[in-house]
Design an enzyme around this catalytic site. Structure first.
Site, PDB file in Angstrom:
ATOM      1  CE1 TYR A  32      48.552 -29.264  50.470  1.00 15.26           C
ATOM      2  CE2 TYR A  32      47.405 -30.760  48.918  1.00 15.26           C
ATOM      3  CZ  TYR A  32      48.354 -30.699  50.174  1.00 15.26           C
ATOM      4  OH  TYR A  32      49.022 -31.592  50.798  1.00 15.26           O
ATOM      5  CG  HIS A  37      45.580 -25.161  41.068  1.00 14.71           C
ATOM      6  ND1 HIS A  37      45.851 -26.149  42.092  1.00 14.71           N
ATOM      7  CD2 HIS A  37      44.425 -24.624  41.324  1.00 14.71           C
ATOM      8  CE1 HIS A  37      44.610 -26.345  42.773  1.00 14.71           C
ATOM      9  NE2 HIS A  37      44.078 -25.323  42.387  1.00 14.71           N
ATOM     10  CD  GLN A  61      34.772 -20.733  46.937  1.00 15.67           C
ATOM     11  OE1 GLN A  61      35.122 -19.751  46.365  1.00 15.67           O
ATOM     12  NE2 GLN A  61      34.979 -21.860  46.326  1.00 15.67           N
ATOM     13  N   GLY A 147      39.331 -23.386  35.156  1.00 20.04           N
ATOM     14  CA  GLY A 147      39.303 -24.725  34.920  1.00 20.04           C
ATOM     15  C   GLY A 147      37.914 -25.317  34.607  1.00 20.04           C
ATOM     16  CE  LYS A 149      37.942 -31.671  39.809  1.00 19.49           C
ATOM     17  NZ  LYS A 149      38.016 -31.020  40.690  1.00 19.49           N
ATOM     18  CG  ASP A 150      36.191 -26.433  39.952  1.00 18.13           C
ATOM     19  OD1 ASP A 150      35.286 -26.578  40.886  1.00 18.13           O
ATOM     20  OD2 ASP A 150      37.240 -26.293  39.617  1.00 18.13           O
TER      21      ASP A 150
HETATM   22  P1  AMP Z   1      40.450 -24.340  43.260  1.00 19.30           P
HETATM   23  O1  AMP Z   1      41.662 -24.065  43.962  1.00 19.30           O
HETATM   24  O2  AMP Z   1      40.024 -25.609  43.323  1.00 19.30           O
HETATM   25  O3  AMP Z   1      39.446 -23.136  43.424  1.00 19.30           O
HETATM   26  O4  AMP Z   1      40.697 -24.056  41.643  1.00 19.30           O
HETATM   27  C1  AMP Z   1      41.160 -23.026  41.104  1.00 19.30           C
HETATM   28  C2  AMP Z   1      41.187 -23.172  39.611  1.00 19.30           C
HETATM   29  O5  AMP Z   1      41.932 -24.152  39.223  1.00 19.30           O
HETATM   30  C3  AMP Z   1      39.454 -23.307  39.160  1.00 19.30           C
HETATM   31  O6  AMP Z   1      39.552 -22.395  38.165  1.00 19.30           O
HETATM   32  C4  AMP Z   1      39.590 -24.659  38.850  1.00 19.30           C
HETATM   33  O7  AMP Z   1      38.562 -24.998  37.817  1.00 19.30           O
HETATM   34  C5  AMP Z   1      41.062 -24.839  38.123  1.00 19.30           C
HETATM   35  N1  AMP Z   1      41.398 -26.332  38.455  1.00 19.30           N
HETATM   36  C6  AMP Z   1      40.967 -27.333  39.740  1.00 19.30           C
HETATM   37  N2  AMP Z   1      41.469 -28.565  39.303  1.00 19.30           N
HETATM   38  C7  AMP Z   1      41.691 -28.435  37.928  1.00 19.30           C
HETATM   39  C8  AMP Z   1      42.228 -29.425  37.027  1.00 19.30           C
HETATM   40  N3  AMP Z   1      42.136 -30.906  37.246  1.00 19.30           N
HETATM   41  N4  AMP Z   1      42.332 -28.979  35.598  1.00 19.30           N
HETATM   42  C9  AMP Z   1      42.043 -27.930  35.385  1.00 19.30           C
HETATM   43  N5  AMP Z   1      41.729 -26.906  36.192  1.00 19.30           N
HETATM   44  C10 AMP Z   1      41.773 -27.038  37.465  1.00 19.30           C
END
Ligand code: AMP
Length: 282
Positions: A32, A37, A61, A147, A149-150
């Site tokens: 998504y 990303h 998770q 990111g 963000k996490d």
């Molecule tokens: P996720 O699909 O939520 O597991 O995120 C996949 C990767 O994208 C992880 O490394 C997140 O930290 C990164 N990510 C998600 N949202 C953001 C954002 N707003 N800015 C930068 N990286 C992000």
């Protein structure tokens, strides 16, 4: 871009690319996809010759009452966006491929996971550490991009990679935000228009903290209380946590006398949103 579902197929291709001296960059995601990303893909493209992105909504998770089933998915749209970024390989395994019957191993940390999101989501970081270890073993990338963000997740992954001698360089990338400051998240689709207004309280609270620091406030608890009051003043918000911690160890800070991380998790309607900021003190 080629789409690969099987671990062995991916391994074969990666082996061949490596023999040709190609540098592999890897971006693991749960799909998504949004500009956050895609910023990781862009960075990976600029630093490697082959970029692999994985899309896997990792069941281990998610807690029993979390949004695993409802987590937003749109494979065709994700594929289109990755093709536009010139991503080379999309790894899209099934749950059975990643966790076949008889899978019993867990990667678990004794540090970093007992606080912040680890406290409100027990077992979450074991799930993250396990799947990322598996993915890094499968892809064997030179560089992997995550990111900020996490933030806590990034620290956990860096720890695992160091402790288990995984031969990958972990790259932390800045948080991508909407124009109004809302951190991009796949979970933002859960927000109604009104809730989205309230979601801005998370990033707006960082300016509130800046203001307090400028006034010379050093008491971390006082800052936390003001932030909680501020966020609770918005409709639909329910605070999970507001913490002020050391950016490396995540230990709680009482008195501000150096750089610190403020990390937030707030329910806005059905969405559990996280955000964070590292404040630098001169
Ligand atoms: P996720 O699909 O939520 O597991 O995120 C996949 C990767 O994208 C992880 O490394 C997140 O930290 C990164 N990510 C998600 N949202 C953001 C954002 N707003 N800015 C930068 N990286 C992000």
């Amino acid at each position: 871009m080629i789409v690969i579902n099987k671990i062995e197929d991916l391994r074969k291709i990666i082996k061949k690319e490596k023999l040709e001296g190609k540098k592999i960059g890897f971006v693991p995601t749960m799909g998504y996809l949004h500009e956050g990303h895609l910023s990781l893909i862009k960075k990976a493209k600029s630093e490697n010759s082959i970029v692999v992105c994985s899309i896997f909504v990792n069941p281990t998770q998610f807690g029993p009452n979390e949004d695993l089933e409802k987590y937003p998915r749109d494979f065709e749209r994700d594929k289109f966006l990755l093709e536009k970024e010139d991503c080379n390989i999309l790894f899209y395994p099934t749950v059975q491929e990643m966790y076949p019957d008889g899978f019993f191993t867990k990667v678990s940390l004794n540090v970093l996971t007992g606080k912040l999101c680890g406290k409100s989501r027990p077992g979450h970081f074991d799930g993250v550490a396990t799947v990322v270890t598996k993915l890094l073993n499968i892809v064997a990338p030179d560089n992997a991009y995550f990111g900020l963000k996490d933030y806590q997740q990034l620290l956990v992954i860096k720890r695992v990679v160091k402790d288990l001698n995984i031969d990958t360089n972990i790259v932390g990338c800045p948080i991508v935000r909407e124009k109004d400051g809302l951190a991009l998240s796949s979970r933002n689709v859960y927000l109604t228009e009104e809730q989205r207004e309230s979601a801005l309280s998370l990033n707006k609270s960082f300016s509130l903290v800046e203001g307090m620091l400028l006034k010379g406030v050093k008491d971390a608890n006082k800052i936390k209380k003001e932030v909680i009051k501020y966020i609770e003043g918005f409709r639909f918000t329910k605070i999970d946590y507001v913490e002020i911690v050391d950016p490396e160890t995540l230990e709680t800070i009482e008195e501000i006398n150096g750089n610190f991380l403020m990390a937030l998790a707030v329910f806005v309607g059905k969405a559990r949103l996280i955000d964070n900021n590292v404040f630098t003190i001169n």
